[in-house]
Scaffold this active site. Structure first.
Site, mmCIF file in Angstrom:
data_model
loop_
_atom_site.group_PDB
_atom_site.id
_atom_site.type_symbol
_atom_site.label_atom_id
_atom_site.label_comp_id
_atom_site.label_asym_id
_atom_site.label_seq_id
_atom_site.Cartn_x
_atom_site.Cartn_y
_atom_site.Cartn_z
ATOM 1 N N GLU A 240 56.319 77.061 63.775
ATOM 2 C CA GLU A 240 55.317 77.376 64.791
ATOM 3 C C GLU A 240 55.782 78.581 65.601
ATOM 4 O OE1 GLU A 240 53.512 74.136 66.951
ATOM 5 O OE2 GLU A 240 54.331 72.709 65.514
ATOM 6 N N GLY B 138 62.452 69.175 69.119
ATOM 7 C CA GLY B 138 61.183 68.462 69.244
ATOM 8 C C GLY B 138 60.206 69.042 68.240
ATOM 9 N N CYS C 29 57.547 68.503 63.389
ATOM 10 C CA CYS C 29 58.206 68.254 62.101
ATOM 11 C C CYS C 29 59.516 67.486 62.210
ATOM 12 C CB CYS C 29 58.464 69.582 61.386
ATOM 13 S SG CYS C 29 56.963 70.440 60.868
#
Length: 439
Positions: free
Chosen positions: A155, A264, A267
């Site tokens: 991300e 965190g 995934c």
């Protein structure tokens, strides 16, 4: 080629837009009518740098379409990708495959021509075989083959990861069915041949395990350097230099050796837990991964206690500014973010929390206690604060002038849980500065 992507979430939307950029006709289908309507109107439901432009351009050129009609999406497709959620199942920690199995059955029933059904979602070993059985039962007379093509998207840099990946992993059935699947997927990824991206063809079970093994190993690296950071603080060493010394070893590498408040995101937490549960069920427990999970969970709680200790042992009646709420910068994702542990603990201890995140506020509001006040900017959050905690290393926090930041605050405590700031500069500005693993 024409493909369908089942699921307009993070993986489905990014992958679908990138495949369209390759020149493929892509139809993304989702049961959420409001999400599909938003996408048709050019509104992106998630924050990912560059995704809005990629979706806009490919939708305008007709290569990327959106629908709630599965039959429409599947019609004439060479491959259909399953990119639905696999959240942690309540009670036992396994991945919940309800959506995967339901989507596989629905695709099989909707298909009108032979195709490859590909799991893009992160799924435990054995899922592909279950999908194959579901497909054969639903459509015994139609040549639907099954494959696994795990995603490795970070991300915040997902488009670059898709367009310039380290590798593409394709897991297929044995025999002629597998050869057909592999041929279709290699055609789909042909644009990557120009940059010589390795394509690793394996059995389905191997591809499924590669994804879990990779994420678990990275989680272990993060947890390892966090524990080394704690040791550094005890002996007067600098974790930055330790990580650099380790990372220059070609056998180790420098990535994922950044000390902080724990991992965190969407995934690592669920994938490590699912891998541990699968391994336990198979009688081959992965003790290292189990310990990593426990240590990481404990670390988040330890960060809250570190803040309280820095404030003299109590935060009751004090105002704490928090910079960053998302689990990492360049995303609005709050899943398993350290802030979800640290902030509630501070509120519980009597603090007033003023938080600012460049993208995560909307996601954070329903997940954090009502006593949290959301600021309009970093300096607004710091105004009148007794202490400042940096939880997420957004670039705009790096650019803040130390003296201006100190002037905005009432107190002088600064806990830099991402080692963003120069300790000498912060102390020169009048802060009682603490970081992770640095003397």
């Amino acid at each position: 080629m024409r493909i369908a992507m089942v699921g307009a979430g993070y993986v489905g939307l990014v992958s679908g837009a990138c495949f369209a950029e390759f020149g493929t006709d892509v139809c993304i289908v989702d049961t959420d009518a409001s999400k599909i309507e938003a996408l048709r109107g050019g509104r992106i439901p998630i924050y990912e740098p560059g995704l809005d432009k990629l979706v806009e351009e490919n939708a305008r050129d007709g290569r990327l379409t959106f629908t709630t009609d599965l039959e429409e999406a599947v019609r004439g497709a060479d491959a259909v990708f399953l990119a639905v959620g696999t959240p942690t199942r309540r009670g036992d920690g396994h991945a919940d495959l309800t959506y995967v199995y339901a989507a596989a059955e629905q695709v099989a029933k909707a298909a009108s021509n032979p195709l490859v059904l590909v799991t893009k979602s992160t799924v435990p070993v054995g899922t592909g075989q279950q999908v194959l059985e579901i497909v054969r039962k639903a459509r015994p007379g139609l040549a639907i083959t099954v494959a696994s093509n795990p995603e490795f998207l970070r991300e915040g840099s997902a488009i670059g990861d898709f367009m310039r990946p380290d590798r593409v992993v394709i897991g297929v059935e044995e025999g002629e069915a597998g050869e057909r699947s592999l041929a279709v997927l290699k055609r789909l990824y042909r644009p990557l041949n120009l940059i010589e991206v390795p394509i690793l063809a394996t059995r389905i079970e191997t591809a499924e395990l590669i994804k879990y093994a990779a994420n678990a190993f990275l989680a272990v690296k993060i947890t390892f350097i966090n524990e080394i950071a704690d040791l550094c603080e005890k002996v007067g060493a600098d974790v930055h230099d330790v990580a650099r010394g380790m990372g220059l070893d070609g056998r180790i590498g420098r990535k994922f050796l950044h000390a902080g408040p724990g991992y965190g995101g969407s995934c690592f937490p669920k994938d490590t837990l699912a891998l541990a549960r699968t391994a336990q069920d198979q009688g081959a427990p992965v003790k290292l991964v189990e310990t990593t999970i426990a240590v990481n969970d404990a670390r988040k709680a330890q960060m809250a206690e570190r803040v309280i200790a820095a404030c003299g042992g109590s935060v009751a009646g004090k105002t704490i500014a928090v910079f960053g709420l998302t689990f990492k910068p360049e995303t609005d994702d709050m899943r398993d973010a350290p802030s979800l542990v640290v902030v509630p603990r501070l509120v519980e201890a009597g603090a007033t929390v003023r938080a600012f995140d460049p993208q995560g506020t909307a996601m954070a509001r329903p997940m954090l206690p009502g006593a949290v006040h959301y600021a309009r900017s970093a300096l607004d959050a710091a105004e009148g604060a007794d202490a400042l905690v940096l939880l997420t290393e957004w670039n705009e926090f790096r650019a803040l002038a130390p003296k201006r930041l100190r002037a905005a605050m009432r107190g002088d405590v600064l806990l830099d849980l991402r080692n963003v700031y120069d300790p000498e500069a912060m102390r020169a500005a009048g802060f009682r500065y603490q970081s992770i693993g640095r003397p």
